[in-house]
Scaffold this motif. Structure first.
Motif, PDB file in Angstrom:
ATOM      1  N   ILE A  89      -5.427  14.481  65.174  1.00  0.00           N
ATOM      2  CA  ILE A  89      -4.106  13.865  65.006  1.00  0.00           C
ATOM      3  C   ILE A  89      -3.996  12.830  66.109  1.00  0.00           C
ATOM      4  CG2 ILE A  89      -1.613  14.195  65.037  1.00  0.00           C
ATOM      5  CD1 ILE A  89      -2.071  17.058  64.049  1.00  0.00           C
ATOM      6  N   GLY A  90      -3.903  11.571  65.715  1.00  0.00           N
ATOM      7  CA  GLY A  90      -3.855  10.476  66.675  1.00  0.00           C
ATOM      8  C   GLY A  90      -2.439  10.029  66.970  1.00  0.00           C
ATOM      9  N   ALA A  91      -2.315   9.240  68.023  1.00  0.00           N
ATOM     10  CA  ALA A  91      -1.026   8.646  68.384  1.00  0.00           C
ATOM     11  C   ALA A  91      -0.857   7.358  67.598  1.00  0.00           C
ATOM     12  CB  ALA A  91      -0.971   8.364  69.884  1.00  0.00           C
ATOM     13  N   GLY A  92       0.292   7.178  66.992  1.00  0.00           N
ATOM     14  CA  GLY A  92       0.578   5.957  66.246  1.00  0.00           C
ATOM     15  C   GLY A  92       1.003   4.827  67.165  1.00  0.00           C
ATOM     16  N   THR A  93       0.928   3.618  66.663  1.00  0.00           N
ATOM     17  CA  THR A  93       1.308   2.444  67.465  1.00  0.00           C
ATOM     18  C   THR A  93       2.815   2.283  67.582  1.00  0.00           C
ATOM     19  OG1 THR A  93       1.147   1.034  65.514  1.00  0.00           O
ATOM     20  CG2 THR A  93      -0.808   1.195  66.905  1.00  0.00           C
ATOM     21  N   SER A  94       3.590   2.902  66.685  1.00  0.00           N
ATOM     22  CA  SER A  94       5.052   2.773  66.782  1.00  0.00           C
ATOM     23  C   SER A  94       5.745   4.097  67.066  1.00  0.00           C
ATOM     24  CB  SER A  94       5.641   2.110  65.543  1.00  0.00           C
ATOM     25  OG  SER A  94       4.901   2.235  64.404  1.00  0.00           O
ATOM     26  N   GLY A  95       5.065   4.978  67.771  1.00  0.00           N
ATOM     27  CA  GLY A  95       5.708   6.210  68.218  1.00  0.00           C
ATOM     28  C   GLY A  95       5.535   7.408  67.304  1.00  0.00           C
ATOM     29  N   GLY A  96       4.744   7.284  66.255  1.00  0.00           N
ATOM     30  CA  GLY A  96       4.517   8.405  65.353  1.00  0.00           C
ATOM     31  C   GLY A  96       3.176   9.048  65.607  1.00  0.00           C
ATOM     32  N   VAL A  97       2.679   9.751  64.601  1.00  0.00           N
ATOM     33  CA  VAL A  97       1.360  10.381  64.663  1.00  0.00           C
ATOM     34  C   VAL A  97       0.549   9.905  63.462  1.00  0.00           C
ATOM     35  CG1 VAL A  97       2.094  12.422  65.949  1.00  0.00           C
ATOM     36  CG2 VAL A  97       2.196  12.452  63.459  1.00  0.00           C
ATOM     37  N   VAL A  98      -0.755   9.842  63.637  1.00  0.00           N
ATOM     38  CA  VAL A  98      -1.633   9.396  62.555  1.00  0.00           C
ATOM     39  C   VAL A  98      -2.238  10.630  61.889  1.00  0.00           C
ATOM     40  CG1 VAL A  98      -3.669   8.044  61.958  1.00  0.00           C
ATOM     41  CG2 VAL A  98      -2.100   7.220  63.728  1.00  0.00           C
ATOM     42  N   MET A  99      -1.867  10.822  60.606  1.00  0.00           N
ATOM     43  CA  MET A  99      -2.328  11.963  59.817  1.00  0.00           C
ATOM     44  C   MET A  99      -2.507  11.509  58.369  1.00  0.00           C
ATOM     45  SD  MET A  99       0.196  15.009  61.220  1.00  0.00           S
ATOM     46  CE  MET A  99      -0.672  16.352  60.425  1.00  0.00           C
ATOM     47  N   HIS A 100      -3.056  12.385  57.561  1.00  0.00           N
ATOM     48  CA  HIS A 100      -3.215  12.114  56.132  1.00  0.00           C
ATOM     49  C   HIS A 100      -1.978  12.560  55.364  1.00  0.00           C
ATOM     50  CE1 HIS A 100      -7.452  12.186  57.368  1.00  0.00           C
ATOM     51  NE2 HIS A 100      -7.672  11.403  56.323  1.00  0.00           N
ATOM     52  N   LEU A 101      -1.639  11.817  54.337  1.00  0.00           N
ATOM     53  CA  LEU A 101      -0.673  12.271  53.349  1.00  0.00           C
ATOM     54  C   LEU A 101      -1.449  13.052  52.291  1.00  0.00           C
ATOM     55  CD1 LEU A 101       1.533   9.078  52.852  1.00  0.00           C
ATOM     56  CD2 LEU A 101       2.207  11.225  53.934  1.00  0.00           C
ATOM     57  N   ALA A 102      -0.753  13.800  51.466  1.00  0.00           N
ATOM     58  CA  ALA A 102      -1.429  14.554  50.401  1.00  0.00           C
ATOM     59  C   ALA A 102      -2.211  13.595  49.512  1.00  0.00           C
ATOM     60  CB  ALA A 102      -0.401  15.316  49.567  1.00  0.00           C
ATOM     61  N   ASP A 103      -3.437  13.937  49.229  1.00  0.00           N
ATOM     62  CA  ASP A 103      -4.308  13.194  48.313  1.00  0.00           C
ATOM     63  C   ASP A 103      -4.638  11.778  48.774  1.00  0.00           C
ATOM     64  OD1 ASP A 103      -4.161  15.458  46.625  1.00  0.00           O
ATOM     65  OD2 ASP A 103      -2.333  14.687  45.705  1.00  0.00           O
ATOM     66  N   GLN A 104      -4.523  11.491  50.043  1.00  0.00           N
ATOM     67  CA  GLN A 104      -4.859  10.171  50.574  1.00  0.00           C
ATOM     68  C   GLN A 104      -6.084  10.291  51.474  1.00  0.00           C
ATOM     69  OE1 GLN A 104      -3.221   7.260  49.730  1.00  0.00           O
ATOM     70  NE2 GLN A 104      -2.164   8.609  48.293  1.00  0.00           N
ATOM     71  N   THR A 106      -7.226   7.917  53.501  1.00  0.00           N
ATOM     72  CA  THR A 106      -7.052   7.178  54.743  1.00  0.00           C
ATOM     73  C   THR A 106      -5.817   7.685  55.481  1.00  0.00           C
ATOM     74  OG1 THR A 106      -7.994   5.243  53.661  1.00  0.00           O
ATOM     75  CG2 THR A 106      -6.811   4.870  55.730  1.00  0.00           C
ATOM     76  N   PRO A 107      -5.963   8.078  56.745  1.00  0.00           N
ATOM     77  CA  PRO A 107      -4.782   8.510  57.501  1.00  0.00           C
ATOM     78  C   PRO A 107      -3.879   7.317  57.797  1.00  0.00           C
ATOM     79  CG  PRO A 107      -6.707   8.484  58.922  1.00  0.00           C
ATOM     80  CD  PRO A 107      -7.181   8.149  57.546  1.00  0.00           C
ATOM     81  N   GLN A 108      -2.617   7.605  57.999  1.00  0.00           N
ATOM     82  CA  GLN A 108      -1.654   6.545  58.338  1.00  0.00           C
ATOM     83  C   GLN A 108      -0.638   7.094  59.317  1.00  0.00           C
ATOM     84  OE1 GLN A 108      -0.044   5.492  54.516  1.00  0.00           O
ATOM     85  NE2 GLN A 108       1.620   6.934  54.694  1.00  0.00           N
ATOM     86  N   GLU A 109       0.095   6.190  59.924  1.00  0.00           N
ATOM     87  CA  GLU A 109       1.101   6.629  60.891  1.00  0.00           C
ATOM     88  C   GLU A 109       2.290   7.256  60.170  1.00  0.00           C
ATOM     89  OE1 GLU A 109       3.571   5.243  64.835  1.00  0.00           O
ATOM     90  OE2 GLU A 109       2.227   3.807  63.860  1.00  0.00           O
ATOM     91  N   LEU A 110       2.645   8.442  60.614  1.00  0.00           N
ATOM     92  CA  LEU A 110       3.769   9.182  60.056  1.00  0.00           C
ATOM     93  C   LEU A 110       4.774   9.451  61.164  1.00  0.00           C
ATOM     94  CD1 LEU A 110       1.717  11.764  57.949  1.00  0.00           C
ATOM     95  CD2 LEU A 110       2.686   9.588  57.195  1.00  0.00           C
ATOM     96  N   ARG A 111       5.984   9.712  60.755  1.00  0.00           N
ATOM     97  CA  ARG A 111       7.072   9.947  61.710  1.00  0.00           C
ATOM     98  C   ARG A 111       7.408  11.432  61.772  1.00  0.00           C
ATOM     99  NH1 ARG A 111      10.390   5.282  62.311  1.00  0.00           N
ATOM    100  NH2 ARG A 111      12.137   6.661  62.672  1.00  0.00           N
ATOM    101  N   LEU A 112       7.893  11.846  62.920  1.00  0.00           N
ATOM    102  CA  LEU A 112       8.468  13.182  63.054  1.00  0.00           C
ATOM    103  C   LEU A 112       9.967  13.018  62.855  1.00  0.00           C
ATOM    104  CD1 LEU A 112       6.284  14.251  66.020  1.00  0.00           C
ATOM    105  CD2 LEU A 112       6.528  15.551  63.931  1.00  0.00           C
ATOM    106  N   LYS A 113      10.524  13.785  61.917  1.00  0.00           N
ATOM    107  CA  LYS A 113      11.926  13.629  61.545  1.00  0.00           C
ATOM    108  C   LYS A 113      12.644  14.977  61.618  1.00  0.00           C
ATOM    109  CE  LYS A 113      10.315  11.836  57.603  1.00  0.00           C
ATOM    110  NZ  LYS A 113      10.302  11.230  56.260  1.00  0.00           N
ATOM    111  N   GLY A 114      13.845  14.953  62.138  1.00  0.00           N
ATOM    112  CA  GLY A 114      14.666  16.150  62.164  1.00  0.00           C
ATOM    113  C   GLY A 114      15.677  16.104  61.040  1.00  0.00           C
TER     114      GLY A 114
END
Length: 169
Positions: A89-104, A106-114
């Motif tokens: 799990i990598g650090a994203g360039t805009s404050g998120g984390v880099v992970m895979h979405l379902a069935d993707q 290529t990983p992409q930056e995702l956000r942590l949301k409450g």
């Protein structure tokens, strides 16, 4: 024959009658009756800060999954064994984390949301609990358990168990 003195009121009356018919046919003009408009969309929950920080997730993780809750302990051990080939799990360039979405692939930056209900989600920008999000079921700093919100993805992937491979730095 109509005299010129009566022509003006007759002409005005004709104009008023024509306008009445025209306005009566117009759907946006009504006297005391209204057609109900489309139902308002349900309120979209605003994105709130998550109780988990992105830097708490960055690192190497062993990964496994389970469907049956009684398999959780065994699955955690299997995830720990996967540290030979860790999921990163990598650090994203805009404050998120880099992970895979379902069935993707290529990983992409995702956000942590409450959410208002106190739940945390990991997913693309948008309201918490979106179809591409995964809900954080539990997180203690060493073990992270998530489940996809989308029912089809949740059935296929189950509860995803991430076990930290190395001690926290």
């Amino acid at each position: 024959m109509v005299s010129l003195g009566c022509a003006r009121p007759v002409r005005n009356l004709s104009i008023v009658a024509a306008l009445s018919i025209f306005l009566g046919a117009c759907s946006s003009f009504s006297l005391g009756t209204s057609t109900p408009g489309p139902a308002p969309e349900p309120g979209v929950e605003p994105e709130l800060p998550a109780s988990i920080r992105p830097d708490e997730l960055v690192g190497k993780w062993g990964l496994a999954s389970y469907q049956n809750p009684s398999d959780r302990a065994r699955t955690e051990a299997q995830a720990k064994a996967q540290c030979k080939q860790p999921y990163v799990i990598g650090a994203g360039t805009s404050g998120g984390v880099v992970m895979h979405l379902a069935d993707q692939a290529t990983p992409q930056e995702l956000r942590l949301k409450g959410s208002r209900g106190g739940k945390n989600y990991i997913g693309p920008a948008g309201p918490p609990g979106g179809e591409q999000d995964r809900e954080v079921i539990s997180f203690d700093g060493r073990v992270l358990i998530t489940r996809f919100v989308d029912a089809d993805a949740a059935n296929r992937y189950g509860n995803m168990v991430y076990v930290r491979c190395a001690p926290r730095a």
